[in-house]
Design a protein around this motif. Sequence first.
Motif, short mmCIF file in Angstrom:
data_model
loop_
_atom_site.label_atom_id
_atom_site.label_comp_id
_atom_site.label_asym_id
_atom_site.label_seq_id
_atom_site.Cartn_x
_atom_site.Cartn_y
_atom_site.Cartn_z
N TYR A 1 -6.44 3.92 7.36
CA TYR A 1 -7.49 3.25 6.58
C TYR A 1 -6.98 2.92 5.17
CZ TYR A 1 -11.55 2.50 3.69
OH TYR A 1 -12.42 1.95 2.78
N LEU A 2 -6.36 3.92 4.53
CA LEU A 2 -5.89 3.69 3.16
C LEU A 2 -4.73 2.68 3.11
CD1 LEU A 2 -6.05 7.34 1.74
CD2 LEU A 2 -7.61 5.44 1.25
N LEU B 1 -9.46 -0.41 -3.69
CA LEU B 1 -9.39 1.05 -3.60
C LEU B 1 -8.00 1.48 -4.07
CD1 LEU B 1 -10.83 3.59 -2.43
CD2 LEU B 1 -9.87 3.01 -0.23
N THR B 2 -7.94 2.02 -5.25
CA THR B 2 -6.63 2.50 -5.74
C THR B 2 -6.85 3.70 -6.65
OG1 THR B 2 -4.46 1.77 -6.51
CG2 THR B 2 -6.34 1.03 -7.83
N ASN C 1 -2.99 5.37 -3.05
CA ASN C 1 -4.04 6.37 -2.82
C ASN C 1 -3.45 7.62 -2.19
OD1 ASN C 1 -6.69 4.92 -3.50
ND2 ASN C 1 -5.64 3.41 -2.23
N VAL D 1 0.52 5.38 0.35
CA VAL D 1 -0.40 6.50 0.60
C VAL D 1 0.39 7.80 0.53
CG1 VAL D 1 -1.93 7.60 2.26
CG2 VAL D 1 -1.97 5.11 2.00
N ARG E 1 0.87 -1.19 0.00
CA ARG E 1 0.00 0.00 0.00
C ARG E 1 0.90 1.23 0.00
NH1 ARG E 1 -2.92 -3.53 -0.80
NH2 ARG E 1 -4.79 -4.23 0.26
N LEU F 1 -8.77 10.68 -0.78
CA LEU F 1 -9.68 10.86 0.36
C LEU F 1 -9.52 12.32 0.80
CD1 LEU F 1 -10.00 8.29 3.25
CD2 LEU F 1 -10.70 10.66 3.40
N HIS G 1 -8.67 -3.50 2.58
CA HIS G 1 -9.34 -3.05 1.35
C HIS G 1 -8.56 -3.57 0.14
CE1 HIS G 1 -6.75 0.20 -0.09
NE2 HIS G 1 -6.63 0.64 1.13
N VAL H 1 -4.36 10.90 0.64
CA VAL H 1 -5.24 11.62 1.56
C VAL H 1 -4.92 13.10 1.39
CG1 VAL H 1 -3.70 11.27 3.55
CG2 VAL H 1 -6.07 11.88 3.94
#
Length: 253
Positions: free
Chosen positions: A223-224, A232-233, A176, A133, A131, A237, A229, A178
């Motif tokens: 969360y990201l 979600l990519t 992702n 972010v 992940r 957010l 999850h 934020v």
Amino acid sequence: MTTTFPTQPVAAISGGLGDIGFAAAHALKKTGCRVALGDLRDAGRDTGGFHVHHVDVASEASVQAWFGAVEAAFGEPASIIVVNAGIACTGSAMSATLDDWNRTLSVNLTGAWLTARAGARRLIEKQMPGRIVFVGSWAAHAPHVELAAYCAAKAGVRMLAQCLALELAGKGILVNEVAPGFVNAGLSGQFFRKDPALAARSSAAVPLGQLIEPGEVAAAIAYLCSPAHRNLTGSTLLLDGGLSLLRGPASKP
Ligand SMILES: NC(=O)c1ccc[n+]([C@@H]2O[C@H](COP(=O)([O-])OP(=O)(O)OC[C@H]3O[C@@H](n4cnc5c(N)ncnc54)[C@H](O)[C@@H]3O)[C@@H](O)[C@H]2O)c1
């Protein structure tokens, strides 16, 4: 590719000694992560037992050395990469110096790219999912007169996140962003502490009527970063209390 996440994933956070980065470190620790912080500054605070490494995200060699040190310390690469290091130089597009412009872009955009790329390369090498972010900003889409370089850099970060999300989709690495609004800490906090009237004006300008606490941004980051999850990519957010919904002075409710 290994499709399962390690049970105690390693999370690397650039700018991890800053207010949002450190809050994210605690949030990720609570989810079971082993946390590594990379920062240009000396600790200057209790580092909470986190692995801390001196890194300049604007330097490719320094970023590579940091990810190498993280892998050596934990015995596996960071599965979670929080691209958070940032600076803000004030100045309009007309008044900014070339030095300020270059410094802002090299830390906030080039540094974000170097960090995400170095982390992703290690995961790809080990065929591990991950992940990434990016800590962007609502300034990516809302022009600010006195923050031209910062706005341009964060707009670049948003597009970078989307390009990487597409590029890494086949590798099981989800990417992702934020995008906080006015946070009562860190880069904005320094201005709010100097000028409480500015803090009051800023929170009054937000439709939800308050500044954002770093812990709220940290929760969004956690969360990201979650391996829970799976689809979600490439998303942003937006955590700005509704600031982005405003269209001119008459639109505040
Ligand atoms: N505070 C806000 O209102 C706000 C709003 C939107 C987005 N953001 C973003 O959140 C992120 C974190 O900022 P913050 O508000 O916690 O500020 P902060 O100053 O507390 O944290 C930023 C950290 O980045 C580090 N850093 C700066 N240059 C670096 C470099 N070259 N290499 C490595 N580390 C470096 C700093 O030493 C600092 O610890 C930034 O990307 C910022 O743009 C902040």
